[in-house]
Scaffold this motif. Sequence first.
Motif, short mmCIF file in Angstrom:
data_model
loop_
_atom_site.label_atom_id
_atom_site.label_comp_id
_atom_site.label_asym_id
_atom_site.label_seq_id
_atom_site.Cartn_x
_atom_site.Cartn_y
_atom_site.Cartn_z
N GLN A 224 8.14 5.01 -8.35
CA GLN A 224 7.51 4.82 -9.65
C GLN A 224 6.63 3.57 -9.64
O GLN A 224 6.85 2.66 -8.85
N SER A 225 5.65 3.56 -10.55
CA SER A 225 4.76 2.41 -10.61
C SER A 225 3.98 2.40 -11.92
O SER A 225 3.73 3.46 -12.50
N PHE A 226 3.58 1.21 -12.33
CA PHE A 226 2.62 1.05 -13.41
C PHE A 226 1.21 1.29 -12.88
O PHE A 226 0.29 1.53 -13.64
N ASN A 227 1.06 1.21 -11.57
CA ASN A 227 -0.25 1.39 -10.93
C ASN A 227 -0.41 2.87 -10.60
O ASN A 227 0.08 3.37 -9.59
N TRP A 228 -1.12 3.59 -11.46
CA TRP A 228 -1.24 5.03 -11.30
C TRP A 228 -2.13 5.41 -10.13
O TRP A 228 -2.00 6.51 -9.59
N LYS A 229 -2.99 4.52 -9.69
CA LYS A 229 -3.78 4.79 -8.48
C LYS A 229 -2.83 4.84 -7.28
O LYS A 229 -2.93 5.72 -6.42
N PHE A 230 -1.87 3.92 -7.24
CA PHE A 230 -0.86 3.92 -6.18
C PHE A 230 -0.05 5.23 -6.22
O PHE A 230 0.21 5.84 -5.19
N THR B 33 0.82 -1.21 0.00
CA THR B 33 0.00 0.00 0.00
C THR B 33 0.86 1.26 0.00
O THR B 33 2.01 1.26 0.44
N ALA B 34 0.26 2.33 -0.46
CA ALA B 34 0.94 3.63 -0.42
C ALA B 34 1.24 4.01 1.02
O ALA B 34 2.29 4.60 1.31
N LYS C 25 -0.90 8.16 -7.36
CA LYS C 25 -1.72 9.27 -6.84
C LYS C 25 -1.80 9.20 -5.32
O LYS C 25 -1.66 10.22 -4.63
N GLU C 26 -1.98 8.00 -4.78
CA GLU C 26 -2.07 7.85 -3.32
C GLU C 26 -0.77 8.24 -2.63
O GLU C 26 -0.80 8.92 -1.60
N ILE C 27 0.37 7.82 -3.17
CA ILE C 27 1.65 8.16 -2.53
C ILE C 27 1.90 9.66 -2.62
O ILE C 27 2.38 10.28 -1.68
N LYS D 140 5.06 5.33 5.21
CA LYS D 140 5.53 5.14 6.58
C LYS D 140 7.05 4.93 6.60
O LYS D 140 7.76 5.57 7.37
N VAL D 141 7.55 4.05 5.74
CA VAL D 141 8.99 3.77 5.70
C VAL D 141 9.77 5.01 5.31
O VAL D 141 10.76 5.38 5.95
#
Length: 146
Positions: free
Chosen positions: A48-54, A28-29, A56-58, A34-35
Amino acid sequence: ETPPTLSEAVSLCLSGGAVPLIEHKSGTAEAYAKVLTELDVVEQVIVQSFNWKFIKEIRDLLPRVKIGALGKEQLHSRKEILLKLKPDWVGWSDRDIKRGDIDWLKENGFHIAIWTVNDPRRAKYLIDCKVDKIITDRPKFIEEKL
């Protein structure tokens, strides 16, 4: 061997003077945030991610973190999302990127990384198109040919 934790890997990269490029694969974002917050490295990493929802959340959790939006297939259908997401850079598949896509990304102020480019002629073409980064499995070979 046990693989390093995210915290250990980020710390190791920073201790060697490198900028950690963290590619989200799972989790999860909130866990990533947290880390990075506990290590106090939010402004020293790229996520970076292929998951653009992630992505946006981060970015919502850590507004100062640099983000990269990874993609493949047609960029055309994702332009509106990119404009809203405003990633610090866009990494796209060489197999799928078109000249018009590169032009559009540049016109809209995006930094561009193209992956995976192993043909020196293609690398030269992309350089001429003004992409910012080329990701390759053969850096020495590409460098020698250019």
